[in-house]
Motif scaffolding. Structure first.
Motif, short mmCIF file in Angstrom:
data_model
loop_
_atom_site.label_atom_id
_atom_site.label_comp_id
_atom_site.label_asym_id
_atom_site.label_seq_id
_atom_site.Cartn_x
_atom_site.Cartn_y
_atom_site.Cartn_z
N GLU A 89 0.82 -1.20 0.00
CA GLU A 89 0.00 0.00 0.00
C GLU A 89 0.86 1.26 0.00
O GLU A 89 0.52 2.25 -0.64
CB GLU A 89 -0.96 0.00 1.20
CG GLU A 89 -1.99 -1.10 1.15
CD GLU A 89 -1.47 -2.48 1.54
OE1 GLU A 89 -0.38 -2.58 2.14
OE2 GLU A 89 -2.15 -3.47 1.22
N ALA A 148 1.87 1.78 -3.51
CA ALA A 148 0.74 2.27 -4.31
C ALA A 148 0.49 3.75 -4.08
O ALA A 148 0.22 4.51 -5.02
CB ALA A 148 -0.51 1.46 -4.00
N HIS A 196 -4.92 -1.26 -7.10
CA HIS A 196 -5.76 -0.09 -6.85
C HIS A 196 -6.25 0.54 -8.15
O HIS A 196 -7.38 1.02 -8.22
CB HIS A 196 -5.00 0.93 -5.99
CG HIS A 196 -4.68 0.39 -4.63
ND1 HIS A 196 -3.46 -0.19 -4.34
CD2 HIS A 196 -5.43 0.30 -3.52
CE1 HIS A 196 -3.48 -0.61 -3.09
NE2 HIS A 196 -4.65 -0.32 -2.56
N ASP A 205 -5.66 1.37 1.74
CA ASP A 205 -6.27 1.10 0.44
C ASP A 205 -7.19 2.25 0.04
O ASP A 205 -7.21 2.66 -1.12
CB ASP A 205 -7.05 -0.21 0.47
CG ASP A 205 -6.15 -1.43 0.57
OD1 ASP A 205 -5.04 -1.41 -0.01
OD2 ASP A 205 -6.56 -2.41 1.22
N ALA A 215 -5.05 5.12 -1.18
CA ALA A 215 -4.53 4.86 -2.53
C ALA A 215 -5.62 5.09 -3.58
O ALA A 215 -5.35 5.66 -4.64
CB ALA A 215 -3.99 3.43 -2.61
N LEU A 216 -6.84 4.68 -3.28
CA LEU A 216 -7.95 4.90 -4.22
C LEU A 216 -8.31 6.38 -4.32
O LEU A 216 -8.56 6.89 -5.42
CB LEU A 216 -9.18 4.09 -3.79
CG LEU A 216 -9.04 2.58 -3.91
CD1 LEU A 216 -10.23 1.89 -3.25
CD2 LEU A 216 -8.90 2.17 -5.36
N ARG A 234 -6.02 8.25 -6.56
CA ARG A 234 -6.22 7.94 -7.97
C ARG A 234 -7.46 8.58 -8.56
O ARG A 234 -7.55 8.80 -9.76
CB ARG A 234 -6.28 6.42 -8.16
CG ARG A 234 -4.91 5.79 -8.09
CD ARG A 234 -4.96 4.29 -7.88
NE ARG A 234 -3.62 3.72 -8.03
CZ ARG A 234 -2.64 3.84 -7.13
NH1 ARG A 234 -2.84 4.52 -6.03
NH2 ARG A 234 -1.45 3.31 -7.36
#
Length: 164
Positions: free
Chosen positions: A39, A42, A58, A103, A106-107, A110
């Motif tokens: 993670e 990422a 991800h 997580d 990371a999302l 993005r």
């Protein structure tokens, strides 16, 4: 809920444990979260604009969310118990999805979705880095990252175990 932004990822030595540091968008509190190395990579890749030749997990999840006609509206870091943080994804037209904060972060990076943290969590687990470590003007993410690095020289996971 308080809006947070990602300062960066760093590896805490000697344990080689990655940490992501969030800071309040409007405030002075920082929220350090110990995370896994995948993670951390990422998050760091996205912050540095590194695009691998094939989608990482991800990236894949973002593609799946979009393919299903939804979008990530926000990531909420909802609490902490026994030193573990908890979070939820708020997706358009869907029930909240439980997720690890790393997580979710990371999302969010993005998709451009906001990262929110529970007020009580930030009050209890958040820290204010001593202004004595500030190198001058107090502006810009470089100063925040430097303060973070200095802070990490003396921090341990037990400092955030949610004690009274």
């Amino acid at each position: 809920m308080r809006e947070m932004s990602v300062v960066g990822v760093r590896v805490e030595l000697p344990a080689n444990q990655p940490i992501v540091l969030l800071t309040e968008v409007e405030g002075e509190k920082f929220l350090p979260i110990w995370i896994g190395s995948a993670e951390a990579s990422a998050i760091a890749y996205e912050q540095q604009g590194i695009k691998p030749p094939r989608p990482l997990t991800h990236d894949l999840l973002v593609n799946v969310i979009e393919a299903l006609g939804s979008k990530l509206e926000r990531v909420r870091i909802t609490g902490m118990k026994d030193g573990l943080y908890f979070a939820e994804l708020d997706l358009q037209n869907a029930e909240p999805v439980t997720v690890r904060p790393s997580d979710g972060i990371a999302l969010a990076l993005r998709t451009g979705a906001p990262i929110l943290a529970d007020d009580d969590l930030v009050s209890e687990a958040g820290i204010t880095i001593d202004e004595a470590t500030n190198s001058g003007d107090g502006e810009g993410s470089e100063d925040e990252v430097e303060k973070f690095r200095e802070f990490l020289d003396n921090v341990t996971p037990e400092d955030f175990a949610g004690g009274s």
